[in-house]
Design a protein around this motif. Structure first.
Motif, PDB file in Angstrom:
ATOM      1  N   LEU A  11       0.547  -1.592  -0.108  1.00  0.00           N
ATOM      2  CA  LEU A  11      -0.185   0.336  -0.242  1.00  0.00           C
ATOM      3  C   LEU A  11       1.020   1.192  -0.078  1.00  0.00           C
ATOM      4  N   ASP A  12       0.533   2.171  -1.253  1.00  0.00           N
ATOM      5  CA  ASP A  12       1.287   3.332  -0.558  1.00  0.00           C
ATOM      6  C   ASP A  12       0.690   4.457   0.598  1.00  0.00           C
ATOM      7  N   LEU A  17      -3.593   5.003   1.456  1.00  0.00           N
ATOM      8  CA  LEU A  17      -4.224   4.299   2.885  1.00  0.00           C
ATOM      9  C   LEU A  17      -4.486   5.343   3.690  1.00  0.00           C
ATOM     10  N   ALA A  18      -4.022   6.434   4.028  1.00  0.00           N
ATOM     11  CA  ALA A  18      -3.581   7.402   4.975  1.00  0.00           C
ATOM     12  C   ALA A  18      -4.071   9.205   4.629  1.00  0.00           C
ATOM     13  N   GLU A  60       1.364 -11.368   3.963  1.00  0.00           N
ATOM     14  CA  GLU A  60       1.848  -9.881   4.882  1.00  0.00           C
ATOM     15  C   GLU A  60       1.080  -8.805   4.174  1.00  0.00           C
ATOM     16  N   SER A  61       0.657  -7.276   4.885  1.00  0.00           N
ATOM     17  CA  SER A  61       1.287  -6.102   4.715  1.00  0.00           C
ATOM     18  C   SER A  61       1.823  -5.200   4.447  1.00  0.00           C
ATOM     19  N   HIS A  62       2.097  -4.494   3.862  1.00  0.00           N
ATOM     20  CA  HIS A  62       3.351  -3.679   4.009  1.00  0.00           C
ATOM     21  C   HIS A  62       2.669  -2.460   3.521  1.00  0.00           C
ATOM     22  N   VAL A  63       3.561  -1.300   3.799  1.00  0.00           N
ATOM     23  CA  VAL A  63       3.649   0.350   3.348  1.00  0.00           C
ATOM     24  C   VAL A  63       5.257   0.488   2.708  1.00  0.00           C
ATOM     25  N   VAL A  64       4.132   0.672   1.156  1.00  0.00           N
ATOM     26  CA  VAL A  64       5.965   1.490   0.574  1.00  0.00           C
ATOM     27  C   VAL A  64       5.385   2.527  -0.109  1.00  0.00           C
ATOM     28  N   ILE A 115      -0.351  -7.397  -4.930  1.00  0.00           N
ATOM     29  CA  ILE A 115      -0.796  -6.746  -4.873  1.00  0.00           C
ATOM     30  C   ILE A 115      -1.219  -5.051  -4.777  1.00  0.00           C
ATOM     31  N   PHE A 116      -0.595  -4.201  -5.517  1.00  0.00           N
ATOM     32  CA  PHE A 116      -0.166  -2.852  -4.647  1.00  0.00           C
ATOM     33  C   PHE A 116      -1.281  -2.098  -5.242  1.00  0.00           C
TER      34      PHE A 116
END
Length: 146
Positions: A11-12, A17-18, A60-64, A115-116
């Motif tokens: 997620l960006d 996300l924010a 997993e989920s990640h912020v990129v 998923i991006f």
């Protein structure tokens, strides 16, 4: 998330996300004058928050992000009940495409997929590897206020 069951949900942060914009800190400023001007907290998108929790069943989920306020982002995510995600915040180096960062850090193995999600069509379409890879499911995110 349920249909694709990716290894990674990427997620960006800003405007995805924010509700932050242009690399700003998600936490309120501490000066009295800015508190009057910014008497609100930034928010997390509720549907993406649900997706982060759903992703726990598959991977997993990640912020990129390109936002350099990594510590503030981590604190902000913890404040919103996303402690696991707060441990997975990655700041993409300047002049590096997000596609290259994703390939190097998440999809080096051919048996992984993701998923991006990003609000910037350029991030989703300018990198030839990113748009041609069968490992990446790209999703353009648009915040809509009704």
């Amino acid at each position: 998330v349920d249909a694709i069951r990716p290894n990674f949900l990427l997620l960006d942060f800003d405007r995805t996300l924010a509700s932050t914009k242009s690399g700003g800190s998600p936490l309120p400023k501490k000066t009295a004058r800015s508190r009057i001007k910014e008497d609100y907290m930034h928010s997390i998108d509720s549907e993406l928050k649900i997706a982060v929790f759903a992703q726990q069943a598959f991977g997993e989920s990640h912020v990129v992000t390109r936002n350099s306020h990594k510590k503030e982002i981590e604190d902000f995510l913890r404040m919103h009940g996303l402690s696991d995600l707060a441990a997975n915040v990655h700041v993409v180096p300047k002049k590096m495409a997000k596609g290259a960062f994703i390939r190097e850090n998440f999809l080096a193995s051919q048996d992984k997929n993701c998923i991006f999600v990003d609000d910037d069509i350029r991030e989703l379409s300018n990198d030839p590897w990113l748009w041609s890879s069968k490992q990446v499911h790209r999703l353009l995110f648009v915040r809509a206020f009704l």
